[in-house]
Design a protein around this motif. Structure first.
Motif, PDB file in Angstrom:
ATOM      1  N   GLU A 159      -0.738   0.004   5.102  1.00 41.49           N
ATOM      2  CA  GLU A 159       0.107  -0.252   6.276  1.00 41.49           C
ATOM      3  C   GLU A 159      -0.627  -1.011   7.382  1.00 41.49           C
ATOM      4  N   HIS A 160      -1.927  -1.217   7.215  1.00 39.79           N
ATOM      5  CA  HIS A 160      -2.716  -1.926   8.223  1.00 39.79           C
ATOM      6  C   HIS A 160      -2.897  -3.408   7.907  1.00 39.79           C
ATOM      7  N   LEU A 161      -2.425  -3.852   6.760  1.00 41.43           N
ATOM      8  CA  LEU A 161      -2.775  -5.187   6.287  1.00 41.43           C
ATOM      9  C   LEU A 161      -2.317  -6.301   7.234  1.00 41.43           C
ATOM     10  N   GLY A 162      -1.332  -6.028   8.059  1.00 46.75           N
ATOM     11  CA  GLY A 162      -0.854  -7.041   8.994  1.00 46.75           C
ATOM     12  C   GLY A 162      -1.918  -7.520   9.964  1.00 46.75           C
ATOM     13  N   VAL A 163      -2.924  -6.670  10.265  1.00 50.19           N
ATOM     14  CA  VAL A 163      -3.952  -7.067  11.225  1.00 50.19           C
ATOM     15  C   VAL A 163      -4.821  -8.191  10.668  1.00 50.19           C
ATOM     16  N   LEU A 164      -4.786  -8.388   9.356  1.00 53.34           N
ATOM     17  CA  LEU A 164      -5.609  -9.434   8.761  1.00 53.34           C
ATOM     18  C   LEU A 164      -5.058 -10.828   9.017  1.00 53.34           C
ATOM     19  N   ALA A 165      -3.870 -10.897   9.628  1.00 55.44           N
ATOM     20  CA  ALA A 165      -3.332 -12.195  10.036  1.00 55.44           C
ATOM     21  C   ALA A 165      -3.933 -12.654  11.359  1.00 55.44           C
ATOM     22  N   LEU A 166      -4.608 -11.750  12.065  1.00 62.16           N
ATOM     23  CA  LEU A 166      -5.222 -12.103  13.346  1.00 62.16           C
ATOM     24  C   LEU A 166      -6.390 -13.064  13.143  1.00 62.16           C
TER      25      LEU A 166
END
Length: 248
Positions: free
Chosen positions: A89-96
């Motif tokens: 659920e944290h993978l979105g932060v890797l778009a930063l």
């Protein structure tokens, strides 16, 4: 385990390493002769998406890379250990961007990115995870603690093996970037990387194999690592056999 061995070597350098303890690392081939592989160090653009940075590091066969600004400034280190608490659920932060990801992770500022100015500052991954160890779930941390958490320690070709052992062991870090601003064609003056693995392989006389060539390039400054020139020299009981080393 590796750092425990390095720490022991530092504490008993005179007995275990003899005169080699005070030899400059440039003479031990711990990172390669000055300038030999200055253009082969994998470095990451701070504005690149973090996911692409890790993908490229995987393709380049490295577990960590320096973050170098467009102005050629060495500003941070990106490592696979930064992902040790990530959940699906944290993978979105890797778009930063890399710089923003690291600023939030370490609660500091990189190239204008900071915790206070980021919309992702309250993301659970950065708020703290159970067992994270290197992050606090408290709302604020002191500036001194934040600075301590992101220290980027560098050495030069003239740094002694004894100093390298102390820097690695005392600070519990896995990478020391070797910087020589006088070397032309290098990125941010980088001429090599010294890791605990490099030190232990040198001590054991075990040559390191080069990592696989990168599978793609895109926005990262990188080229494949050529085989190093053999420089191994048997030593007396006061030292160890010096193996070939590579930038890892």
């Amino acid at each position: 385990m590796q750092l425990d061995i390095v720490h022991y070597l530092a504490a008993h350098a005179d007995r275990l390493l003899g005169a080699q303890a005070d030899a400059p690392i440039s003479t031990l081939d711990l990172y390669g002769p000055p300038g030999q592989r200055a253009d082969t160090i994998v470095s990451v653009d701070p504005n690149a998406p973090t996911l692409l940075a890790f993908d490229y590091m995987l393709g380049a066969g490295v577990s960590g890379a320096p973050v170098v600004s467009p102005q050629g400034e060495l500003v941070a280190n990106l490592s696979v250990s930064d992902l040790r608490c990530i959940q699906p659920e944290h993978l979105g932060v890797l778009a930063l961007p890399v710089a923003e990801f690291l600023a939030l992770l370490h609660r500091t500022t990189y190239l204008g990115y900071s915790q206070g100015g980021s919309k992702s500052k309250d993301h659970p991954f950065f708020a703290g995870s159970p067992g994270s160890g290197h992050r606090s779930s408290e709302a604020e941390v002191s500036a001194a603690a934040a600075a301590d958490a992101v220290r980027l320690i560098t050495v030069t070709p003239n740094t002694t093996l004894r100093e390298v052992l102390h820097q690695l062991g005392d600070n519990r870090i896995h990478r020391l970037y070797c910087v020589d601003p006088n070397v032309e064609g290098s990125c941010a003056g980088l001429v090599g990387v010294v890791t605990p693995t490099d030190v232990l392989c040198w001590l054991a006389g075990v040559p390191r194999l080069p990592p696989p060539p990168p599978s793609h390039s895109a926005i990262f400054r990188v080229s494949s690592v050529p085989p190093p020139t053999p420089t191994s020299t048997p030593l007396s009981n006061s030292g160890a056999t010096t193996p070939q080393q590579i930038v890892s």
